[in-house]
Design a protein around this motif. Sequence first.
Motif, PDB file in Angstrom:
ATOM      1  N   THR A  62       0.838  -1.190   0.000  1.00 33.64           N
ATOM      2  CA  THR A  62       0.000   0.000   0.000  1.00 33.64           C
ATOM      3  C   THR A  62       0.875   1.243   0.000  1.00 33.64           C
ATOM      4  OG1 THR A  62      -1.719  -1.130   1.254  1.00 33.64           O
ATOM      5  CG2 THR A  62      -1.757   1.261   1.310  1.00 33.64           C
ATOM      6  N   GLN A 114      -4.313   0.347   9.074  1.00 34.00           N
ATOM      7  CA  GLN A 114      -5.002   0.395   7.795  1.00 34.00           C
ATOM      8  C   GLN A 114      -6.191   1.355   7.848  1.00 34.00           C
ATOM      9  OE1 GLN A 114      -6.120  -3.449   6.337  1.00 34.00           O
ATOM     10  NE2 GLN A 114      -6.418  -2.705   4.262  1.00 34.00           N
ATOM     11  N   ARG A 115      -6.875   1.410   8.967  1.00 27.00           N
ATOM     12  CA  ARG A 115      -8.029   2.304   9.098  1.00 27.00           C
ATOM     13  C   ARG A 115      -7.610   3.772   8.941  1.00 27.00           C
ATOM     14  NH1 ARG A 115     -11.321   1.814  14.504  1.00 27.00           N
ATOM     15  NH2 ARG A 115      -9.785   0.180  14.495  1.00 27.00           N
ATOM     16  N   GLU A 149      -6.671   4.419   5.209  1.00 27.03           N
ATOM     17  CA  GLU A 149      -7.870   4.507   4.368  1.00 27.03           C
ATOM     18  C   GLU A 149      -8.640   5.801   4.627  1.00 27.03           C
ATOM     19  OE1 GLU A 149      -8.485   2.548   1.805  1.00 27.03           O
ATOM     20  OE2 GLU A 149      -6.692   1.387   2.318  1.00 27.03           O
ATOM     21  N   LYS A 199      -6.894   8.665   2.895  1.00 23.92           N
ATOM     22  CA  LYS A 199      -7.077   8.641   1.445  1.00 23.92           C
ATOM     23  C   LYS A 199      -8.423   9.205   1.034  1.00 23.92           C
ATOM     24  CE  LYS A 199      -4.051   4.757   0.356  1.00 23.92           C
ATOM     25  NZ  LYS A 199      -4.001   3.395  -0.179  1.00 23.92           N
ATOM     26  N   LYS A 200      -9.435   9.121   1.903  1.00 23.60           N
ATOM     27  CA  LYS A 200     -10.774   9.620   1.588  1.00 23.60           C
ATOM     28  C   LYS A 200     -10.866  11.130   1.688  1.00 23.60           C
ATOM     29  CE  LYS A 200     -13.173   5.398   2.806  1.00 23.60           C
ATOM     30  NZ  LYS A 200     -14.117   4.760   3.730  1.00 23.60           N
TER      31      LYS A 200
END
Length: 65
Positions: free
Chosen positions: A34, A56-57, A60, A63-64
Amino acid sequence: MEIKNKQVEQRYCPLCKELNHCGANSGDCWCFHTEISAELLERVPLELSGKACICQRCVEAFKKH
């Protein structure tokens, strides 16, 4: 005792303080596959930079934005 504290500290995301579920010690981790932006990496406290994986949370969620 200091080594144990560092090992425990490495298990937690330096941003949200939740378990990061890093699999680097087993030879593979989701984060190896990633892209994590430099801007997000800059948010990691200096003392944990390069020592504790961002979860990971958090990656992510960033990225949003």
